[in-house]
Design a protein around this motif. Structure first.
Motif, short mmCIF file in Angstrom:
data_model
loop_
_atom_site.label_atom_id
_atom_site.label_comp_id
_atom_site.label_asym_id
_atom_site.label_seq_id
_atom_site.Cartn_x
_atom_site.Cartn_y
_atom_site.Cartn_z
N THR A 124 0.93 14.75 -6.08
CA THR A 124 1.03 13.38 -6.00
C THR A 124 -0.32 12.78 -5.51
O THR A 124 -1.28 13.48 -5.00
N LEU A 125 -0.42 11.40 -5.39
CA LEU A 125 -1.68 10.66 -5.04
C LEU A 125 -1.93 11.19 -3.37
O LEU A 125 -3.01 11.25 -3.09
N GLY A 143 0.96 -1.22 -0.04
CA GLY A 143 -0.19 0.01 -0.03
C GLY A 143 0.74 1.36 -0.03
O GLY A 143 0.51 2.13 -0.73
N LEU A 144 1.96 1.33 0.84
CA LEU A 144 2.68 2.43 0.72
C LEU A 144 3.55 2.50 -0.43
O LEU A 144 3.61 3.67 -0.98
N ALA A 145 3.87 1.62 -1.06
CA ALA A 145 4.62 1.52 -2.21
C ALA A 145 3.68 2.16 -3.33
O ALA A 145 4.22 2.93 -4.29
N LEU A 146 2.58 1.75 -3.39
CA LEU A 146 1.63 2.45 -4.46
C LEU A 146 0.97 3.89 -4.07
O LEU A 146 0.08 4.29 -4.78
N GLY A 147 1.38 4.20 -2.84
CA GLY A 147 1.10 5.58 -2.61
C GLY A 147 -0.50 5.63 -1.86
O GLY A 147 -1.00 6.57 -1.84
N GLN A 148 -0.90 4.30 -1.69
CA GLN A 148 -2.16 4.28 -1.04
C GLN A 148 -2.72 4.53 0.24
O GLN A 148 -3.67 4.54 0.64
N ILE A 149 -1.61 4.71 1.17
CA ILE A 149 -1.47 4.68 2.51
C ILE A 149 -1.30 6.23 2.95
O ILE A 149 -0.13 6.41 2.53
N SER A 150 -2.03 6.74 3.60
CA SER A 150 -1.47 8.35 4.15
C SER A 150 -1.94 8.64 5.41
O SER A 150 -2.91 7.57 5.87
N ARG A 151 -1.78 9.61 6.00
CA ARG A 151 -2.38 9.80 7.26
C ARG A 151 -3.75 9.90 7.33
O ARG A 151 -4.24 9.33 8.46
N THR A 152 -4.41 10.17 6.35
CA THR A 152 -5.78 10.16 6.38
C THR A 152 -6.54 8.93 6.60
O THR A 152 -7.50 8.76 7.18
N ASN A 153 -6.01 7.86 6.15
CA ASN A 153 -6.72 6.39 6.08
C ASN A 153 -5.97 5.61 6.92
O ASN A 153 -6.39 4.44 6.93
N LEU A 184 -7.11 4.41 -8.57
CA LEU A 184 -6.35 4.27 -7.50
C LEU A 184 -6.83 4.78 -6.19
O LEU A 184 -6.67 4.48 -5.12
N LEU A 185 -7.41 6.07 -6.50
CA LEU A 185 -7.91 6.79 -5.33
C LEU A 185 -9.16 6.07 -4.58
O LEU A 185 -8.91 5.89 -3.31
N LEU A 186 -9.92 5.50 -5.48
CA LEU A 186 -11.01 4.46 -4.80
C LEU A 186 -10.53 3.33 -4.23
O LEU A 186 -11.07 2.98 -3.09
N GLU A 187 -9.38 2.89 -4.53
CA GLU A 187 -8.77 1.70 -3.85
C GLU A 187 -8.07 2.11 -2.61
O GLU A 187 -7.71 1.55 -1.60
N SER A 188 -7.60 3.57 -2.44
CA SER A 188 -7.17 4.18 -1.33
C SER A 188 -8.30 4.60 -0.20
O SER A 188 -7.71 5.22 0.64
N LEU A 189 -9.53 4.15 -0.33
CA LEU A 189 -10.40 4.89 0.61
C LEU A 189 -11.21 3.64 1.42
O LEU A 189 -11.42 2.53 0.76
N PRO A 190 -11.37 3.80 2.44
CA PRO A 190 -12.06 2.75 3.23
C PRO A 190 -13.61 2.88 2.85
O PRO A 190 -14.11 3.65 1.90
N PRO A 191 -14.30 1.97 3.07
CA PRO A 191 -15.79 1.66 2.12
C PRO A 191 -16.80 2.74 2.11
O PRO A 191 -16.96 2.92 1.17
N ALA A 192 -16.96 3.59 3.36
CA ALA A 192 -17.84 4.62 3.32
C ALA A 192 -17.41 5.82 2.38
O ALA A 192 -18.24 6.14 1.55
N ALA A 193 -16.36 6.09 2.55
CA ALA A 193 -15.80 7.12 1.65
C ALA A 193 -15.71 6.83 0.44
O ALA A 193 -15.98 7.35 -0.58
N ARG A 194 -15.24 5.28 -0.18
CA ARG A 194 -15.11 5.15 -1.17
C ARG A 194 -16.44 5.01 -2.06
O ARG A 194 -16.63 5.46 -3.34
N VAL A 195 -17.48 4.73 -1.23
CA VAL A 195 -18.98 4.71 -1.91
C VAL A 195 -19.58 6.28 -2.52
O VAL A 195 -19.81 6.42 -3.52
N GLN A 196 -19.15 6.91 -1.48
CA GLN A 196 -19.34 8.29 -1.42
C GLN A 196 -18.50 8.87 -2.90
O GLN A 196 -19.37 9.70 -3.72
N LEU A 197 -17.26 8.55 -2.76
CA LEU A 197 -16.40 9.22 -4.23
C LEU A 197 -17.13 8.24 -5.40
O LEU A 197 -17.22 9.10 -6.45
N TRP A 198 -17.18 7.10 -5.43
CA TRP A 198 -17.80 6.49 -6.59
C TRP A 198 -18.93 7.20 -7.15
O TRP A 198 -19.21 7.23 -8.20
N GLN A 199 -20.01 7.79 -6.13
CA GLN A 199 -21.04 8.27 -6.82
C GLN A 199 -20.83 9.33 -7.48
O GLN A 199 -21.71 10.15 -8.32
N ARG A 200 -19.66 10.02 -7.23
CA ARG A 200 -19.31 11.45 -7.84
C ARG A 200 -18.67 11.19 -9.24
O ARG A 200 -18.46 11.98 -9.60
#
Lengths: 450, 450
Positions: free
Chosen positions: B7-8, A342-352, B41-57
């Motif tokens: 950056t991502l 996840g870190l290598a792909l940049g998918q983990i950050s402070r927010t999640n 990539l952004l969707l994969e980096s979000l927890p379920p609830a936030a992912r659904v919200q983003l997906w709808q946009r």
């Protein structure tokens, strides 16, 4: 049509057989059909003696390209086998970008001679390339860009290309620049050929093309190529001046090396390591990693030593304690691997990361409960002692929770400290799961059973 | 010019903040600038609830492309959140090759409706693509090839392209076929634009172009692209008939997934695993791996149990025994990782594996001797018992030798049995190093000290 069906394994067998029987004509026949990158793979797949034999059969004109495609460590074994003139000839056949990639590995005398033999333009280009940081776009960039002006017609561009006669390999985009050499857009060859020659470049060029800053990190360049499905892209300086272009074949190497690195580093290996390196240097390199791990093993032993009393009285503790440590280690390494990717792909950050931590704690709790029941049951059946079952169950849950937390927190902390989490993450994690595992199990036993 | 510098991680923070504060306009502004792969990539980096919200946009017109770019597990969470019409619309926007990639993940009702709504040509193409094996060239192939005949002039080709008006994305080669549609060579756009229009295709085309058999394994296609620095290549059937082309951007995905797989499988994880999957399904999946490891841990405990007598009399044995097992495990996993990478690159075959085995035994012997001396010295100092030092030294050498042999032999045997060495190699290896380690140490102690 080239034969693309023969596998590396088949070629390897043929080469081995031919070298053993000294049928050099056969060896030559195999390599004559191969690309430099394939010869490089073959060389890397041979033990030292056979490698030298094959290397001597490789035609001089591809030596440079082959050197470019092998890993650093293999390159130095090949260079050791060449004399001064051979190295100079091999290096001279490379273009600036490729030469820069291996320049620092060349013997000093060779490097000096090469610089002396270059004309001023070549030397300037090489020095400019070497002045960029090692893992930046500047090092990946090729300078053989074809630039045109926006106000000319397609017909003029075509006449210009015809006049040049040859277009550099893998040119898909013509770069459009203003009078100061600033990048303003790109015109694909596909558009150039499919439109009316009377049209102007300005009418057809793509102004939205992604341009890459020369100081961008290679890894970010690779991500950009992947997410934008790029085949080539212009490289510019901070003022927008067109410096060159990056082509996908060089990016493919970056992507492969990057993922290789995580795999190798997790085992304390260098991704440049030669599979067929001689025993002594390999043993030396690995000794360091073993030494570090020995420290953590002794730390665990020291923890066990604190509970000699309990071990002395209840031998079942000694029998069962590795189970607690091992289950923690396995659970932790799963979490750690996920986090490292996840870190290598940049998918983990402070927010999640806090969400991720909660998720891993949840998983650890569920699996801890499930397997602690199984382990407790087996322990009770084995030793006929209910208390030992309860204690190992509790210790297992504690250690798996610790493993889940450590698997997320350790790589995040290492990353923040600028240390590669793949390299040192697993040692630290094992230390945590060993120490917590032994301490929880033997500590609870001391408290409740003595 | 697109902004390529953000950056991502930065985008993730912005999205998180905007979602939390329900500033949907901000969310839309971020995703408006992004490519589908970046949204994925952004969707994969979000927890379920936030992912659904983003997906709808996410705008409907890019839904299909985004679905294509996420991992299988994330795709199914996104599909769960769409109604029938949305899925049909998203899938309809994809070309045949892309649709085939996700077709089997679509709800059955959607798949049936889509097949019904297609025209005969589309349906035939889709069914043809799906008829190829999943990891073969046929699945990677695009059918939008531009084919020309060898006897026409460049001018005719240009007129033809101008008449077509648009050339498919990433076309770099025009394929040259004979009257039966058999592939005979390729003409690059670069050559087309830089030569005299009076010349014939036959005079300029490259007859040595690598063509790919439609049943070639994806992994071999990827190796070919890497070693031959290809950007695109023609795909042919067994009679040489031109079927389509493969372009590098699809190969880049194969390369990345392939290296990802080894890393994830070594920890018993699936490379399609969603980093932010809910707790329960994640716990279930990992439980299997933990269960398998528990078996090996109990096997090790059983071995220890055979030596209760010795453990009962000499408590130092319990303290020191994890050191022997742990050093063997570390040494073995280094060898295993090298072997797994070598096998993945095709660099290890029957002909060189015995050399490799000898090398690893040599390294194990050297490091075994070195570290056994250190461990013996520390053990003697700690427990004031020379015999224990000698015994742990001997056990360590034995276990490290076993680890070296197992690290080469296990992956080779698994590979021959058609089992992925990355997936099961580490469990089997740990079993060997635990069992041999405990047996050697406690066995020698029982023999010499009791």
């Amino acid at each position: 049509m080239a034969d693309t069906t023969e596998t590396l394994e088949h070629r390897l067998s043929r080469i081995h057989l031919a070298l053993e029987n000294e049928q050099l004509a056969d060896v030559d026949a195999v390599i004559a059909d191969l690309e430099p990158a394939e010869i490089a793979l073959l060389l890397e797949s041979l033990p030292p003696a056979a490698r030298v034999q094959l290397w001597q059969r490789v035609p001089t004109e591809v030596d440079g390209e082959v050197l470019l495609h092998v890993h650093d460590e293999v390159r130095s074994t090949l260079l050791d086998d060449m004399d001064h003139e051979e190295i100079v000839a091999a290096a001279a056949a490379l273009d600036t970008t490729d030469l820069a990639e291996i320049f620092e590995d060349l013997p000093q005398q060779v490097a000096e001679d090469m610089l002396r033999s270059m004309d001023a333009l070549q030397r300037t280009r090489l020095e400019e390339t070497l002045s960029f940081e090692e893992d930046s776009a500047g090092r990946l960039m090729r300078m053989d860009t074809i630039a045109v002006r926006a106000d000319v017609s397609l017909e003029t561009v075509r006449r210009f290309l015809r006049w040049k006669e040859s277009v550099p390999d893998n040119t898909h985009l013509l770069m459009v620049v203003d009078r100061d050499g600033r990048f303003v857009g790109a015109l694909s060859l596909a558009r150039l050929v499919s439109h009316d020659p009377e049209m102007a470049v300005a009418d057809l060029m793509d102004r939205e093309v992604d341009s890459i800053r020369v100081d961008m990190k290679s890894r970010d360049v690779a991500t950009l190529f992947q997410t934008h499905d790029l085949v080539s892209a212009p490289v510019v300086d901070e003022t927008g001046l067109l410096l060159g272009r990056i082509v996908i074949d060089d990016i493919v190497d970056v992507i492969r090396e990057d993922s290789d690195q995580a795999l190798m580093n997790m085992a304390g290996l260098d991704e440049e390591e030669d599979l067929f390196a001689p025993v002594l240097p390999s043993a030396k390199r690995r000794a360091v990693w073993l030494g570090i791990n020995l420290l953590t093993a002794f730390l665990a032993a020291w923890v066990i030593g604190r509970f000699e009393d309990a071990l002395d009285k209840i031998v079942a503790l000694a029998v069962l304690m590795p189970i607690v440590a091992s289950m923690g280690g396995i659970a932790g390494s799963q979490t750690l691997t996920l986090a490292i990717r996840g870190l290598a792909l940049g998918q983990i950050s402070r927010t999640n990361s806090s969400w991720l931590l909660r998720k891993e704690i949840g998983i650890a709790a569920l699996n801890g409960l499930l397997w602690s029941l199984v382990v407790a049951l087996l322990a009770v059946v084995w030793f006929g002692n209910l208390a030992i079952g309860a204690i190992i169950a509790a210790a297992l849950v504690i250690n798996m929770l610790a493993a889940g937390v450590a698997g997320i927190v350790i790589p995040l902390m290492l990353k923040r400290a600028g240390i590669d989490p793949a390299l040192s993450g697993s040692v630290i994690l094992t230390t945590v799961t060993d120490v917590v595992g032994f301490m929880a199990f033997l500590g609870l036993a001391t408290f409740f059973l003595l």
